[in-house]
Design a protein around this motif. Structure first.
Motif, short mmCIF file in Angstrom:
data_model
loop_
_atom_site.label_atom_id
_atom_site.label_comp_id
_atom_site.label_asym_id
_atom_site.label_seq_id
_atom_site.Cartn_x
_atom_site.Cartn_y
_atom_site.Cartn_z
N ALA A 186 0.81 -1.23 0.00
CA ALA A 186 0.00 0.00 0.00
C ALA A 186 0.84 1.27 0.00
O ALA A 186 0.32 2.34 -0.21
CB ALA A 186 -0.95 0.00 1.20
N SER A 187 2.15 1.17 0.25
CA SER A 187 2.93 2.41 0.31
C SER A 187 3.73 2.65 -0.95
O SER A 187 3.30 3.37 -1.82
CB SER A 187 3.82 2.42 1.55
OG SER A 187 3.02 2.48 2.71
N CYS A 188 4.93 2.02 -1.07
CA CYS A 188 5.73 2.36 -2.25
C CYS A 188 5.37 1.47 -3.43
O CYS A 188 5.65 1.79 -4.57
CB CYS A 188 7.22 2.32 -1.95
SG CYS A 188 8.00 0.70 -2.14
N GLY A 189 4.72 0.35 -3.17
CA GLY A 189 4.19 -0.47 -4.26
C GLY A 189 5.19 -1.40 -4.93
O GLY A 189 4.84 -2.13 -5.84
N SER A 190 6.46 -1.41 -4.46
CA SER A 190 7.42 -2.22 -5.20
C SER A 190 7.24 -3.71 -4.96
O SER A 190 7.76 -4.53 -5.70
CB SER A 190 8.85 -1.78 -4.91
OG SER A 190 9.08 -1.80 -3.53
N CYS A 191 6.51 -4.08 -3.93
CA CYS A 191 6.29 -5.52 -3.70
C CYS A 191 5.00 -6.01 -4.36
O CYS A 191 4.59 -7.15 -4.16
CB CYS A 191 6.26 -5.82 -2.21
SG CYS A 191 4.92 -4.99 -1.37
N THR A 192 4.35 -5.15 -5.15
CA THR A 192 3.06 -5.52 -5.75
C THR A 192 3.09 -6.86 -6.50
O THR A 192 2.19 -7.68 -6.32
CB THR A 192 2.57 -4.39 -6.68
OG1 THR A 192 2.48 -3.21 -5.90
CG2 THR A 192 1.21 -4.70 -7.27
N PRO A 193 4.12 -7.13 -7.34
CA PRO A 193 4.10 -8.43 -8.04
C PRO A 193 4.06 -9.63 -7.09
O PRO A 193 3.34 -10.60 -7.35
CB PRO A 193 5.41 -8.44 -8.83
CG PRO A 193 5.85 -7.02 -8.89
CD PRO A 193 5.25 -6.30 -7.72
N GLN A 194 4.81 -9.52 -5.99
CA GLN A 194 4.80 -10.65 -5.05
C GLN A 194 3.44 -10.80 -4.37
O GLN A 194 2.95 -11.90 -4.19
CB GLN A 194 5.88 -10.47 -3.98
CG GLN A 194 7.22 -10.99 -4.42
CD GLN A 194 8.31 -10.07 -3.95
OE1 GLN A 194 8.31 -8.89 -4.28
NE2 GLN A 194 9.21 -10.59 -3.15
N VAL A 195 2.86 -9.64 -4.00
CA VAL A 195 1.57 -9.72 -3.33
C VAL A 195 0.53 -10.31 -4.29
O VAL A 195 -0.28 -11.15 -3.92
CB VAL A 195 1.13 -8.32 -2.83
CG1 VAL A 195 -0.26 -8.39 -2.23
CG2 VAL A 195 2.12 -7.80 -1.80
N GLU A 196 0.60 -9.90 -5.56
CA GLU A 196 -0.34 -10.45 -6.54
C GLU A 196 -0.16 -11.95 -6.69
O GLU A 196 -1.13 -12.70 -6.80
CB GLU A 196 -0.16 -9.76 -7.90
CG GLU A 196 -0.85 -8.42 -7.94
CD GLU A 196 -0.62 -7.66 -9.23
OE1 GLU A 196 -1.43 -6.79 -9.55
OE2 GLU A 196 0.39 -7.93 -9.93
N ARG A 197 1.11 -12.38 -6.69
CA ARG A 197 1.36 -13.81 -6.82
C ARG A 197 0.82 -14.56 -5.61
O ARG A 197 0.24 -15.63 -5.75
CB ARG A 197 2.87 -14.03 -6.97
CG ARG A 197 3.22 -14.60 -8.33
CD ARG A 197 4.72 -14.68 -8.50
NE ARG A 197 5.16 -13.72 -9.49
CZ ARG A 197 6.25 -12.98 -9.41
NH1 ARG A 197 7.02 -13.02 -8.34
NH2 ARG A 197 6.57 -12.17 -10.39
N LEU A 198 1.03 -13.98 -4.43
CA LEU A 198 0.51 -14.64 -3.22
C LEU A 198 -1.01 -14.76 -3.30
O LEU A 198 -1.59 -15.77 -2.91
CB LEU A 198 0.89 -13.85 -1.97
CG LEU A 198 2.31 -14.03 -1.44
CD1 LEU A 198 2.53 -13.14 -0.22
CD2 LEU A 198 2.55 -15.49 -1.06
N LEU A 199 -1.62 -13.73 -3.82
CA LEU A 199 -3.07 -13.72 -3.96
C LEU A 199 -3.49 -14.85 -4.90
O LEU A 199 -4.41 -15.62 -4.61
CB LEU A 199 -3.51 -12.36 -4.51
CG LEU A 199 -4.99 -12.06 -4.58
CD1 LEU A 199 -5.59 -12.08 -3.19
CD2 LEU A 199 -5.21 -10.68 -5.20
N ALA A 200 -2.77 -14.96 -6.01
CA ALA A 200 -3.09 -16.00 -6.98
C ALA A 200 -2.89 -17.38 -6.37
O ALA A 200 -3.72 -18.28 -6.53
CB ALA A 200 -2.21 -15.84 -8.22
N MET A 201 -1.78 -17.54 -5.63
CA MET A 201 -1.48 -18.85 -5.06
C MET A 201 -2.49 -19.22 -3.97
O MET A 201 -2.87 -20.38 -3.84
CB MET A 201 -0.07 -18.82 -4.44
CG MET A 201 1.04 -18.89 -5.47
SD MET A 201 2.61 -18.21 -4.86
CE MET A 201 2.85 -19.15 -3.36
N THR A 202 -2.88 -18.23 -3.18
CA THR A 202 -3.70 -18.54 -2.01
C THR A 202 -5.19 -18.58 -2.34
O THR A 202 -5.90 -19.50 -1.95
CB THR A 202 -3.49 -17.47 -0.92
OG1 THR A 202 -2.09 -17.23 -0.82
CG2 THR A 202 -4.02 -17.95 0.41
N ALA A 203 -5.64 -17.57 -3.07
CA ALA A 203 -7.08 -17.50 -3.35
C ALA A 203 -7.47 -18.45 -4.48
O ALA A 203 -8.62 -18.58 -4.82
CB ALA A 203 -7.48 -16.07 -3.69
#
Ligand SMILES: Cc1cc2nc3c(=O)[nH]c(=O)nc-3n(C[C@H](O)[C@H](O)[C@H](O)COP(=O)(O)OP(=O)(O)OC[C@H]3O[C@@H](n4cnc5c(N)ncnc54)[C@H](O)[C@@H]3O)c2cc1C
Ligand code: SF4
Ligand code: FES
Lengths: 813, 107
Positions: free
Chosen positions: A461-478
């Motif tokens: 939510a802040s600098c956004g540089s981890c967005t790809p990883q968060v998206e991947r976690l979302l894909a893997m988990t959800a």
């Protein structure tokens, strides 16, 4: 509360910033009942994300977006927030703090989290209006205001903060120069090569640099007018931003007799040695000789301090290795640890690709990574940083280490690599969120979008540089479905637009409530985003049958006028193909006088806009315009707006066909039609294209032998030229192809999707197949368009002129 | 409460469309009357806590209205903006007496 429960201790926090409130959140998670908490904040705001001020300045986020804890949060947790009244003194014998306004609050434990102040050199002219720093909301507001009224800015300081300020001001349209003391930018985080690459890129984006520049004076007498450098160079500016660094804010602590050096001296327990009741965290502290300017170590301090406050006497702080990124969209910089070989045993490995503008340097010491600097492509930054933090032995992969994780890593596939990470591996450095917490939140709250994960965990939510990883976690988990399946229309439903559109037709759903029931809507009557979409889909599917639901229309379409920011409306009568006459102009002038229209403007769509009409006057305005033969221009709707034309062969020496006549015919056929989004047409009389037909939804350009048709253009934020559709010979064909194309768009695009992204999504080949190659299909589409038009070509103004909804009610006895 | 209020009839229920609103001019400014799908009627000052947008012109859903200017979602019962936004529109006492909508003014 139970009468027998022990009285709660009083905790007073000075500083409502990132460190202080993170400590309080951690404390509430551990020991919610232990303290009565009072928070003093110098700023008149609830706690917000200071890091994101750069994004606010750059116009990427609003101030509302960056609030971390809203006022409700304080209330819900029983915290007394005193915002806007700074603490003026600490009395350690009485154990009280006194605010500037004279409030006295006693404490059992005191937490000092006063952050830091911008470092400001003693320059002549510092107090002139137009000089500011970059630290808080007030500074950002000042810069935004200046960017609206002034043209030139100079930023003193070419570090992280200065460059983000420069970029934000540039984005706001100012011309910006940066004065930097050192020969290269961000010299504390980047080596010379990376610093120079950064300067070149920013230079190309229009920021001017004065390196080796020592500012000597701020020029101006009543208002900042620029700066003068020691070597005599002068840089003119109306806004001067001083961003050369920060200084821990220790005044209160020093006055209270606490031990201070550069910062407030704390031990590993975060307590101020002399006084074990007093703790300090954040940028105001000094720990083992080190002061701080990034949030990652501060989150660690908050954790330790909260544990101590909760009674855990074992918690102990050690500064973790740090990494830096620059938050300038499109400029990727990463650095961690050592910038270059410092000791005998250090070695550097460098990889540079000048053409691609990428660079990376690794500093190795005895088979461990101790530093990394990257420019241009920073995707591997997180991986290097992990190797560095964990002190991994890299002997086995040393030869390929510089190539990055995919080629050197033990797992080449990013998904597998992410899966292999331990639960406590940190994903979001800005907000200190680990993998385990993200996964748990996705599972327990059933999160299905990046925004939802951001809202619940703050990850990305802040600098956004981890967005790809968060998206991947979302894909893997959800699960694959949530990741690759279509995006739900809104939070009221799990279905995407296509599914809903198909179901409406296939299951013959004829009203909004019926569609919501059949498609398992989770809310009783939807929300402001799905209701207008459903209303349109039903209108399109069942012409003549579906009864338009005014309450599901956005205000402009409900009121048949454009709401303006002051709550008044603007009214635009239709001018067929941009043609008008003295009678119409006279009627417009009369309306403007009679209803005290505040502004009359010629629009880009060749019509006249009347601004500042009051809601109650709308019906009367229309009645008068109707009387002169004019109808609504639908300038407010997701509907056919304008058909722009040039004068064509009628007057122009280049004209090959009657473009105006063609435009009028098109507008007569298409006016009144509702669409997923607004639709604009244009007709030019020759390839000189004076009507700008190639940035319209449907563009027509006359050539000697007929008409060239093209589709999917847009002149907005993302300019897109049309894709060529085909060439036709006759006016009748232009009308048929246009009707067919618009009907295809009406039937298949998602609500609020312009033709440009829709054509891009479908591919022009598909559009050609449906509209050009399949002659029978084209005729059918065109027929459906005309059928729908037979119900929608009624002037809404004439219909609405008697609608009571426009009137304000008066109290009746 | 009731004894400290004067109640003024301002509309008939039928004047307000379901999932819609009407505006009442009062000496203290415009008041928006909202009617939810379940016929609950609410009254708020017709000014969004964000930048003063006319809430009466927003889309009503559930017991909320979405402001037409920047899409803040306002709770009709409390006037409070939905998180993450912060702010509160002024709430006015309102009640139904049969078909009549009464607006309360404190004495
Ligand atoms: C524009 C900008 C961009 C940044 N970008 C990044 C980044 O990308 N990554 C990163 O890691 N860090 C970044 N930082 C740094 C980060 O924001 C700080 O490290 C962090 O905010 C420090 O937290 P703090 O609580 O110590 O100080 P602050 O967040 O400044 O909080 C201190 C608070 O105490 C208040 N206060 C001071 N004195 C008193 C008093 N006497 N009484 C009451 N209240 C008082 C202040 O008003 C302030 O609100 C950035 C900073 C800025 C300004
Ligand atoms: S597009 Fe061609 S015909 Fe039309 S005005 Fe321009 S030059 Fe003349
Ligand atoms: S004025 Fe209501 S959302 Fe901005």
């Amino acid at each position: 509360m139970n009468m027998l429960s022990p009285p709660r201790h009083r905790l007073v926090v000075i500083g409502n910033g990132m460190a202080g409130m993170r400590t309080v959140s951690e404390l509430l998670a551990r020991a919610p009942q232990r303290y009565d908490i009072t928070v003093f904040g110098a700023e008149p705001h609830p706690n917000y994300d200071r890091i994101a001020l750069s994004s606010v300045l750059a116009g990427e986020k609003s101030l509302d977006d960056i609030v971390i804890n809203a006022r409700d949060w304080y209330a819900e947790n029983g915290i007394r927030l005193i915002a806007g009244d700074p603490v003026a003194a600490i009395d350690r014998t009485q154990r009280t703090v006194t605010s500037v306004a004279g409030q006295v609050v006693g404490y059992d434990r005191l937490l000092i989290a006063t952050g830091s102040r911008p470092l400001v050199p003693p320059l002549p002219g510092l107090t002139l209006p137009g000089v500011c720093t970059f630290r808080d909301i007030a500074d950002v507001n000042q810069m935004i205001a200046a960017s609206e009224t002034h043209r030139r800015a100079v930023v003193i300081g070419g570090g992280l903060l200065g460059l983000e300020a420069a970029w934000g001001l540039k984005r706001r349209g100012m011309s910006v120069a940066v004065v930097h003391l050192m020969p290269t930018l961000m010299e504390r985080q980047l080596d010379e090569t990376a610093g120079q690459m950064l300067q070149r890129d920013l230079d190309a984006r229009g920021i001017a640099f004065f390196t080796n520049g020592q500012t000597e004076e701020i020029l101006g007498t009543t208002q900042a007018a620029g700066v003068r450098l020691a070597d005599g160079r002068e840089v003119p500016a109306d806004l001067v931003v001083v961003a050369i660094g920060i200084r821990p804010n220790i005044d209160l602590a020093r006055a209270a007799g606490l031990e201070v050096n550069r910062g407030i001296v704390v031990g590993d327990d975060m307590a101020c040695g002399a006084d074990p009741e007093i703790y300090a965290v954040g940028e105001c502290i000094e720990h083992r000789g080190q002061v701080f300017g990034l949030v990652a170590p501060i989150w660690e301090q908050a954790k330790v301090c909260a544990a101590r406050l909760a009674g855990d006497t074992a918690a102990s702080y050690a500064t973790p290795p740090l990494s830096t990124r620059l938050k300038i969209t499109g400029v990727d910089v990463f650095s961690a640890g050592a910038l270059s070989a410092a000791a005998e045993e250090d070695e550097e490995v460098v990889l540079q690709d000048r053409k691609r503008g990428t660079y990376r340097k690794l500093v190795l010491r005895e088979d461990r990574l101790v530093g990394a600097v990257m420019y241009g492509d920073v995707a591997d930054g997180a991986w290097y940083f992990r190797l560095l933090r964990e002190g991994t032995d890299i002997a086995a992969i040393r030869a390929r280490l510089i190539m990055g994780e995919a080629l050197a890593g033990t797992t080449a596939d990013p998904v597998a690599a992410l899966a292999a990470l331990p639960e406590e591996a940190e994903i979001c450095g800005c907000n200190g969120v680990c993998k385990g917490r993200i996964v748990a939140a996705i599972k327990s709250q059933g999160l299905a979008s990046l925004d939802a994960v951001r809202a619940h965990t703050k990850a990305s939510a802040s600098c956004g540089s981890c967005t790809p990883q968060v998206e991947r976690l979302l894909a893997m988990t959800a699960g694959v479905a949530a990741a690759t399946g279509p995006k739900p229309m809104c939070k009221c439903t799990a279905h995407g637009h296509d599914h809903v559109r198909r179901a409406i037709v296939a299951e013959a759903l004829k009203t909004i409530p019926q569609a919501m029931r059949a498609l398992d809507w989770t809310t009783t009557d939807g929300c402001a985003s799905c209701r207008p979409a459903l209303n349109y889909y039903l209108l399109c599917a069942w012409p003549g049958e579906y009864v338009d639901d005014a309450q599901s229309r956005f205000v402009n379409e409900r009121m048949h006028a454009n709401i303006q920011k002051d709550g008044t409306y603007s009214v635009v009568p239709r001018m067929w193909g941009g043609m008008t006459n003295p009678r119409e102009l006279r009627a417009i002038a009369d309306v403007a006088d009679k209803y005290q229209v505040r502004e009359v403007k010629v629009t880009g769509g060749q019509r006249i806009d009347l601004f500042g009409v009051k809601r109650e006057d709308l019906p009367a305005v229309w009645r008068d315009l109707n009387a002169a033969g004019m109808v609504s221009g639908h300038a407010y709707g997701k509907a056919l707006r304008t058909v722009k034309t040039c004068v064509g062969s009628e007057w122009c020496r280049f004209g090959t066909q009657d473009s105006t006549g063609m435009g009028v015919a098109l507008e007569r056929m298409t006016w009144g039609s509702w669409h997923p989004h607004k639709v604009k047409l244009a007709v030019s009389g020759c390839p000189r294209n004076c009507a700008e037909a190639t940035i319209k939804d449907f563009g027509v350009v006359a050539v000697d032998s007929g008409w060239e048709l093209s589709v999917g253009g847009n002149g907005g934020i993302h300019v897109r030229a049309t894709d060529f559709l085909c060439k036709v010979a006759t006016e009748a064909e232009v009308l048929e192809y246009c009707g067919a194309f618009l009907q295809l768009y009406r039937e298949e695009a998602h609500y609020l999707e312009r033709t440009a992204p829709w054509v891009a999504r479908q591919g022009i080949a598909y559009i050609r197949q449906r509209v050009v190659e399949d002659a029978a299909g084209r005729a059918a589409l065109h027929a459906r368009f005309l059928h729908a038009q037979s119900f929608s070509q009624t002037d809404p103004w004439a219909e609405q002129a008697t609608n009571a909804a426009y009137k304000t009610l008066a109290p009746v006895e | 409460m009731a004894e400290t209020m004067t109640w003024t009839a301002v509309a008939r229920l039928a004047d307000i469309p379901r999932l819609g609103s009407r505006v009442v001019a009062t000496p203290d400014g415009d008041v928006a009357l909202f009617r939810a799908a379940d016929d609950h009627v609410f009254a708020l000052e017709d000014r969004c806590p964000h930048k003063g947008g006319p809430l009466s012109q927003g889309i009503v859903h559930g017991h909320s209205v979405t402001c037409p200017l920047h899409n803040w979602v306002i709770d009709l019962a409390s006037g409070a903006a939905q998180a993450p936004d912060i702010g509160c529109a002024k709430r006015l006492p309102v009640r139904l007496e049969g078909e009549r909508v009464l607006l309360g003014t404190p004495l």
